[in-house]
Scaffold this active site. Structure first.
Site, mmCIF file in Angstrom:
data_model
loop_
_atom_site.group_PDB
_atom_site.id
_atom_site.type_symbol
_atom_site.label_atom_id
_atom_site.label_comp_id
_atom_site.label_asym_id
_atom_site.label_seq_id
_atom_site.Cartn_x
_atom_site.Cartn_y
_atom_site.Cartn_z
ATOM 1 C CG ASP A 44 37.333 45.968 -11.083
ATOM 2 O OD1 ASP A 44 38.455 46.193 -10.592
ATOM 3 O OD2 ASP A 44 37.171 45.530 -12.245
ATOM 4 C CB SER A 45 40.385 46.199 -6.135
ATOM 5 O OG SER A 45 40.217 47.561 -5.786
ATOM 6 C CG ASP A 82 38.071 50.062 -11.873
ATOM 7 O OD1 ASP A 82 38.704 50.790 -12.655
ATOM 8 O OD2 ASP A 82 38.622 49.277 -11.079
ATOM 9 C CD GLU A 181 46.917 45.254 -11.554
ATOM 10 O OE1 GLU A 181 46.763 44.425 -10.636
ATOM 11 O OE2 GLU A 181 45.977 45.885 -12.062
#
Length: 255
Positions: A44-45, A82, A181
């Site tokens: 979804d980045s 995602d 992350e």
């Protein structure tokens, strides 16, 4: 030979580092796949590529649309997609519907969900029991940007222990891998040693079983990169220069 979930787990056992990058269209996916990347994430980045300020606005329909294009470019790598914000958090039924659509409509082999809190652990366990492979994600979870910001996570002893326990719970729930992350490298190392599934780091140091970067950051396409991302080339500059040269030749009647 195509990469499978079983092969990724074998890579951890063999201490062979796992290479992960993101893709959002056919051309990028094809280049990454031809380069031998192990896992391609339709993250979804991608929201940044589409002009959104963060990952929250991107929809399931947009993710599926782009994942279909990526799938056409991927022959060898494992492909994971995602699930975007609020397409799996409401209920197990919602998560099952969203994940099922992704696998059925895109041909991806797995989905990725953020978070390791108890309700999410239950959701993931149900998805896995239904035959849907899931990648976990703890530490900095960008879909929680309004709650936690973009700062490094796990700085206090309590926060560190929570992230560790979330990772352990995710493995028990059945995830085949976990993204770590923006956490301290010592915590990433501890998690990597305590779980039997691959850990994929991003801003989590070099002791994870693999590393992921957002491809637009790696290529220097993003307007701004997170502090832990490494830029390997500057395509913004190269593209701007090429367009300037083309424009000049057109305007001078040379093209």
């Amino acid at each position: 030979m195509a990469i499978t979930i079983k092969k990724l787990i074998q890579y951890k056992q063999q201490q062979r580092p796992i290479v992960v990058l993101t893709a959002w269209d056919y051309l990028i996916a094809q280049l990454l796949d031809d380069s031998g990347v192990d896992l391609i994430l339709v993250g979804d980045s991608m929201a940044g590529v589409l002009g959104y300020q963060n990952t929250l606005p991107i929809s399931l329909e947009e993710m599926i649309h782009h994942a279909k294009a990526v799938r056409r470019g991927v022959k060898q790598a494992l492909m994971v997609v995602d699930l975007p914000f609020m397409t799996y958090q409401e209920s197990v039924a919602q998560a099952m519907h969203s994940a099922g659509r992704v696998l059925k409509e895109t041909g991806a082999q797995a989905v990725k969900l953020e978070g390791g809190y108890p309700a999410m652990i239950n959701t993931i366990a149900c998805l896995v029991q239904a035959g849907i492979p899931v990648m976990g994600h703890v530490g900095l979870t960008p879909q929680s940007v309004n709650q936690m910001g973009l700062r490094q996570q796990g700085k206090t002893e309590a926060a560190r222990n929570r992230i560790l326990q979330e990772a352990i719970a995710l493995e028990k729930a059945g995830v085949f891998s976990i993204v770590l992350e923006h956490i301290h490298p010592d915590l990433a190392l501890e998690i990597t040693q305590k779980v039997s599934i691959p850990t994929i780091g991003i801003g989590a140091g070099s002791h994870c079983d693999g590393q992921v970067l957002v491809t637009s950051d790696l290529l220097g396409l993003s307007e701004k990169q997170p502090p832990f991302a490494k830029v390997y080339t500057n395509l913004r500059e190269a593209i701007t220069q090429a367009v300037d040269e083309f424009s000049q030749e057109v305007r001078e009647g040379k093209f």
